[in-house]
Scaffold this active site. Structure first.
Site, PDB file in Angstrom:
ATOM      1  N   GLY B 239     -77.705  14.402 -39.293  1.00  0.00           N
ATOM      2  CA  GLY B 239     -77.244  15.891 -39.076  1.00  0.00           C
ATOM      3  C   GLY B 239     -76.793  16.135 -37.638  1.00  0.00           C
ATOM      4  N   GLU B 263     -78.775  10.153 -36.732  1.00  0.00           N
ATOM      5  CA  GLU B 263     -77.573   9.881 -36.711  1.00  0.00           C
ATOM      6  C   GLU B 263     -76.870  11.473 -36.660  1.00  0.00           C
ATOM      7  OE1 GLU B 263     -74.397  10.446 -37.599  1.00  0.00           O
ATOM      8  OE2 GLU B 263     -74.173   9.277 -39.304  1.00  0.00           O
ATOM      9  N   CYS B 300     -69.127  12.119 -40.354  1.00  0.00           N
ATOM     10  CA  CYS B 300     -69.627  11.686 -39.121  1.00  0.00           C
ATOM     11  C   CYS B 300     -68.602  10.998 -38.310  1.00  0.00           C
ATOM     12  CB  CYS B 300     -70.850  10.821 -39.006  1.00  0.00           C
ATOM     13  SG  CYS B 300     -71.927  10.922 -40.487  1.00  0.00           S
TER      14      CYS B 300
END
Lengths: 521, 521
Positions: B239, B263, B300
């Site tokens: 997140g 992460e 991401c």
């Protein structure tokens, strides 16, 4: 052979401030002065370390192995002055220090062998699948790379094996990380001798000078500056809980937090099961007394707690142990500070409710350690955490339990440990089978029918354990696995072969074991 | 198939408070209510997890593999309602969610295979040497054991693959750790469906019910209570940077600190070398536009920065990319909050000095994402860290460099990343060779001639990277290596064979690969 300098890369540096070492046997200051490193030296050492980092990390396994072997050779080449200096600064006896030198050099050579074997690279290749549906798979290759410059804090209790060229330094070098050592102020002469040996090895192997620097000093500020330096990528520490936690906090508060591998404290419970105690109480007591007093109890793995079921056999164990302690000479401790902390710790236990002194060992003078054995019952032990706190030195607490289930409760209440020992005979196996799951949750090493002191340097060793024994239960500070602390994985996707590191090139020029498509070969 | 319950072990629980999900496509609340878990539920779930921990960790590799496979089967058995619910709650299109379901189940099955193979145990045996001089060597054996109950925080952007049964849960189960999931409030219906599938799998495999619990909720207090619970041994999180760092701080302040694998964020720089840009500017621009807008840029690994040398080819790249962005439909974002943060982020960049909007993509309404491409020069980029900050969504910044050395300087100044991509042709190899060492220091994955979006689940994958991409550069959250996050080593010294775990018994009953006396076999 020493002049009290700070060693930064291939050079020497001085400082306005200096400090002296003490001879704990004579309890008097030694003559030599040692420069006190400060933030300016930290800055220079870390800048050099960073500048050496990339090239050092990409040295071939063979070159790195030769460097480790050269370090060992140069330490041996120091000769007897190393042993004499260490004896004077630590009060440890000659055979112990000769053994420790052997272990230190053996450890460097074991890491050399480990680096050559190449397992540590974890070279892993998932070949491309251009025709896979619905999407092709790219070519993916992974290896481990060095994490970057490592700060190592020498420990007082192993002036060779856990200090300047100790396990932390050896494993960081093996991983390809430059090292900046914060030298322990209790053995600055020993530290400088070893540091100069490494300095020579760096030069002989034609490595970048930043691969190693040595910063002696007495202040907490020096350690704080080192851990705070943005070029430091990880920290290895062996010492007190307060020290380890302080460094961890500093590392966490950095702009970029870094891992601190602190090996801090433990009481290393020894569980004696009924069958083992029956018939061999005296034999166990003698073994225990030897382990407790070895090195004046100044080991991370010293047996500080004994757990057994109450009864005549346990009484015999305690009586025999007290007798044995009285026959073992009281060895001098490493420093007057450690001796004072030991005496205070024993006094604190004596003043506690629910615990009684069973006996003291050979009376001690000066900085020598008079061993102490206490008795308590499980109920009192469970009520008061202080009874399970480490007293660094030859002090131990025997906990009598009413029955097996109370024994299990005591074990379950223990905090994280480096080791847990269990004494048993065949008849005890059922009970042992119930306890082993508890023991392995509490410690990094579970021993049967031995004593926790003595840590083998090998592949299977775990010298680590759940908090607060260490700050990171996933690691060990002794044995080849210690390298892993200073490595991180990198994946390369579709990189042309010419640009891949040797470990991952298609024709495997390093001839290392690799995992290809899931299978190690 | 869902009733909005909290799932604790094999049971259901309710709460005084509830919340609803939103349909981001329609920007309106959905009807179903979901119970809001609180500290009481955390306590129950963690107590159950702890009680299941020891037995689950000692299940055989085969039993654990079957459990992982049963989880996959039960998720597939949910049927199309899973896809429909996820579409409604996330706005993601059907093919993407069907693909993600495939990936989620494939990932569970890959971990099953990995658990069976047994490499993860790292079974290592250094046999006794009773005759060694000066001291005998004891028998020492090491294996990995589960670290204990793991808290998993579901991510919004992968409602299946990084949520309730995502990579963190799969790897924790594989390692033998019970899991307590804090469900993401943006997809509570999807979360509950998957949680019920796992609940069924636990039952079918006759495992202790504490192996899995599911706590849906919207509050930060819920997450804080979970990370603070003394029975939780590690945390997996995907997140925002703020969220990850907040959980890390809580974990560090516990009586017993624990690892948090967060992460968090990255801009995944894409470096285009001169040879690659020359002659293929337009082709690269189109590939880039596709990667940037995939999933509304909510990855991401979204390419948030492009670095190249200024010139006509780079102008062509930018012009073509802007043109391509205008032809790609503007997809709806996951939540109105994410959309608002994206719009604010783009506005902030527009208001900055030294950066100019090159163009916007297809105009967007409601919660859809209108992509944005910015241009800046290296000097401005190096002066202002905000230009390198992640804008979660389809926004990217092209950085023009004067020459190769400026390109290297820009790369050296980047913070830690999940990926770095390099586009090159044969002529670029010399320059690429100089840049790869910088790139691998910055990221967990280095890609050539591709785009960072799309993360293969395999053995060689590293989905991780130096801080602040993650809190722990030594790990990955995707691929089989992810298991390692939830394991710790334990050494057994001289333990009788009958009491050793199967992985280390002398006759190797699990038939797993083991390292004996230094050699893997």
């Amino acid at each position: 052979m020493t002049n009290g300098s700070i060693l930064i890369g291939s050079g020497e540096a001085t400082s306005d401030k200096s400090f002296v070492a003490f001879d704990p046997s004579k309890n008097e200051a030694l003559e030599s002065h040692y420069a006190e490193a400060d933030a300016t030296h930290v800055d220079k050492a870390c800048a050099l370390a960073k500048s050496a980092s990339e090239v050092f990390s990409e040295t071939s396994p063979e070159d790195r192995a030769q460097f480790l072997e050269t370090c060992a050779k140069e330490i041996e080449a120091i000769g007897d002055i190393l042993i004499e200096t260490a004896m004077q600064e630590t009060g440890l006896p000659r055979p112990r220090l000769e053994g420790e030198r052997g272990r230190t050099c053996g450890q460097l050579r074991l890491f050399a062998q480990e680096v050559r074997q190449g397992y540590w690279l974890e070279a892993t290749i998932d070949p491309a699948m251009p025709d896979r549906q619905p999407l092709p798979r790219p070519d993916l290759r992974r290896r481990n790379v060095a994490i970057g410059p490592v700060a190592v804090f020498g420990a007082s209790n192993f002036p060779l094996a856990f200090s300047v060229a100790g396990g932390d330094t050896a494993s960081a070098f093996a991983a390809g990380c430059p090292v900046v050592v914060k030298g322990h102020p209790a053995h600055p002469g020993t530290g400088e001798l070893v540091a100069r040996a490494i300095q020579k090895a760096v030069k002989q192997c034609a490595l970048a000078e930043g691969v190693f620097s040595y910063l002696p000093g007495t202040s907490n500020d020096l350690g704080a500056a080192l851990v705070s330096d943005p070029r430091i990528a990880a920290v290895g520490f062996t010492g007190s809980r307060a020290g380890g936690l302080a460094l961890s906090r500093i590392a966490q508060q950095r702009h970029e937090p870094i891992p601190v591998y602190a090996e801090m404290s433990a009481v290393n419970p020894v569980v004696i099961l009924p069958g083992a105690l029956k018939g061999n109480a005296a034999g166990l007591a003698k073994g225990f007394a030897t382990s407790l007093t070895m090195g004046a109890g100044q080991f991370c793995t010293n047996p500080g707690v004994v757990i057994a079921i109450a009864g005549a056999e346990l009484d015999e164990f305690v009586d025999t142990a007290v007798g044995a302690l009285g026959e073992i000479p009281a060895p001098v401790m490493l420093t007057s500070g450690i001796n004072k902390a030991y005496c205070d710790g024993v006094q604190r236990l004596e003043a506690k409710d629910g615990i009684a002194l069973a006996g003291r060992g050979t009376p001690a003078e000066g900085n020598a350690c008079q061993s102490a054995l206490f008795r308590t019952d499980a109920e009192s032990f469970l009520k008061d955490d202080d009874l399970a706190a480490e007293v660094f030195g030859s002090s131990s607490v025997v906990v009598s339990c009413a029955d097996e289930s109370e024994m299990a409760r005591v074990l379950e209440a223990m905090e994280g440990q480096l080791t847990v020992t269990i004494h048993m005979v065949e008849d005890d196996h059922d009970l042992a089978g119930k306890l082993v799951p508890i023991l392995q949750e509490k410690a990094g090493r579970v021993l049967a029918n031995g004593w926790p002191t003595g840590v083998e340097v090998c592949h299977a060793m775990v010298h680590g354990g759940p908090y607060p024994a260490t700050t990171d239960s996933r690691t060990t500070s002794v044995g080849t696995l210690a390298m892993k602390r200073f490595l991180r994985p990198v994946c390369y996707q579709d990189l042309p072969d010419a640009l891949l590191p040797d470990a991952l090139k298609s024709d495997n020029p390093l001839s290392i074991p690799r995992r290809v498509d899931g299978t190690w070969g």
